[in-house]
Design an enzyme around this catalytic site. Sequence first.
Site, mmCIF file in Angstrom:
data_model
loop_
_atom_site.group_PDB
_atom_site.id
_atom_site.type_symbol
_atom_site.label_atom_id
_atom_site.label_comp_id
_atom_site.label_asym_id
_atom_site.label_seq_id
_atom_site.Cartn_x
_atom_site.Cartn_y
_atom_site.Cartn_z
ATOM 1 N N ASP A 143 0.860 -1.183 0.000
ATOM 2 C CA ASP A 143 0.000 0.000 0.000
ATOM 3 C C ASP A 143 0.900 1.240 0.000
ATOM 4 O O ASP A 143 2.075 1.171 0.370
ATOM 5 C CB ASP A 143 -0.890 -0.034 1.240
ATOM 6 C CG ASP A 143 -1.650 1.257 1.448
ATOM 7 O OD1 ASP A 143 -2.387 1.664 0.538
ATOM 8 O OD2 ASP A 143 -1.479 1.873 2.520
ATOM 9 N N MET A 144 0.347 2.382 -0.380
ATOM 10 C CA MET A 144 1.175 3.595 -0.441
ATOM 11 C C MET A 144 0.949 4.538 0.746
ATOM 12 O O MET A 144 1.767 4.615 1.644
ATOM 13 C CB MET A 144 0.939 4.310 -1.775
ATOM 14 C CG MET A 144 1.525 3.544 -2.970
ATOM 15 S SD MET A 144 1.402 4.412 -4.547
ATOM 16 C CE MET A 144 2.432 5.860 -4.222
ATOM 17 N N ASN B 34 -9.160 -0.218 3.726
ATOM 18 C CA ASN B 34 -9.191 -0.690 2.343
ATOM 19 C C ASN B 34 -8.114 -1.724 2.044
ATOM 20 O O ASN B 34 -8.027 -2.231 0.922
ATOM 21 C CB ASN B 34 -9.067 0.486 1.365
ATOM 22 C CG ASN B 34 -7.789 1.282 1.543
ATOM 23 O OD1 ASN B 34 -7.287 1.426 2.649
ATOM 24 N ND2 ASN B 34 -7.261 1.802 0.462
ATOM 25 N N LYS C 27 -8.783 -4.615 -3.421
ATOM 26 C CA LYS C 27 -7.360 -4.918 -3.531
ATOM 27 C C LYS C 27 -7.082 -6.420 -3.457
ATOM 28 O O LYS C 27 -6.203 -6.932 -4.145
ATOM 29 C CB LYS C 27 -6.579 -4.206 -2.427
ATOM 30 C CG LYS C 27 -6.444 -2.710 -2.594
ATOM 31 C CD LYS C 27 -5.541 -2.144 -1.495
ATOM 32 C CE LYS C 27 -5.327 -0.660 -1.631
ATOM 33 N NZ LYS C 27 -4.367 -0.143 -0.626
ATOM 34 N N THR D 192 -2.630 0.307 -4.392
ATOM 35 C CA THR D 192 -3.032 1.567 -3.797
ATOM 36 C C THR D 192 -4.437 2.003 -4.196
ATOM 37 O O THR D 192 -4.971 1.559 -5.215
ATOM 38 C CB THR D 192 -2.019 2.662 -4.202
ATOM 39 O OG1 THR D 192 -2.426 3.927 -3.684
ATOM 40 C CG2 THR D 192 -1.901 2.763 -5.723
ATOM 41 N N GLY D 193 -4.987 2.896 -3.392
ATOM 42 C CA GLY D 193 -6.254 3.510 -3.742
ATOM 43 C C GLY D 193 -6.074 4.662 -4.716
ATOM 44 O O GLY D 193 -7.037 5.166 -5.292
ATOM 45 N N ASP E 33 -2.115 -0.541 5.968
ATOM 46 C CA ASP E 33 -2.450 0.148 7.221
ATOM 47 C C ASP E 33 -3.925 0.508 7.384
ATOM 48 O O ASP E 33 -4.360 0.816 8.484
ATOM 49 C CB ASP E 33 -1.642 1.444 7.328
ATOM 50 C CG ASP E 33 -2.172 2.522 6.392
ATOM 51 O OD1 ASP E 33 -2.223 2.283 5.167
ATOM 52 O OD2 ASP E 33 -2.569 3.598 6.884
#
Length: 269
Positions: free
Chosen positions: A8-9, A222, A196, A42-43, A219
């Site tokens: 994730d970013m 999502n 995801k 990532t979102g 974290d």
Amino acid sequence: MIKLIAIDMDGTLLNEHHLVTEKVKQAIKKASEAGIKIVLCTGRPVHAVYDYFKELDLPQDEEDYVISLNGTVVQKTTDWEIVYSHQLDHSQLKRAEKLIEPFKMNFTYFDEKNYYYTGEATEMLQFDADLLGMEAIHLPLEELSPELTIFKAMYVAEEAELNHLTASMPAFIAENFYPIRSLSYVFELLPQGANKGEALTGLATKLGFTKEEVMAIGDGENDIDMMKAAGTSVAMGNAVDSIKQIAKHVSKSNQEDGVAHAIYEWALK
């Protein structure tokens, strides 16, 4: 043996200043040199990923990908061709937008390249657009071209205002979308069946990797589906409690090079 790491970013790869630290860069480089595929998951839309991808200097061949917009889009890193996607129905978007009428918030949506919004721009909308390094484009849904493919929509507002909306969310939202509160100020509407975890599972299968050969680091809410799709799931030290409860391991925070710690501890050892 770990063969793919999904990262994730925001809140994970990036620290509170939205930077990738040198320690994290070095850990990712060592993992890549060891033959482990690194997949940013990532979102963010891919246009808000480009600069970080280049900074990490990740390989770009036919078997390297990025998962963006919370799993609704998977793209090759060679030419950014979309190889897999889900899209939203325009009529359902219009129905969902009507829910913002009593509130001070924006209804926003994304195609492959752009960030659109309806209503009068709020401070939270500008904050989110600035965070992504994108220009928010005002485009009422009545003017939306039928040819434009929309991958994700969001309600963007101050936390308290968004809480009021989510407390009275009508049933048709869950019936027609995959809804998720990704941030305190963002409530997302994804196409049904898109997340995801679903994208990561499909990508791992395409690459010939088993679940046990996949690590996921995240974290936020999502990231739950992504965690469930990985044999080795790692929650950041700054992760929300729901992520920590289901993760196999808990790393250090994004202020303490938590991604680097996770890679050295559970992927390269």
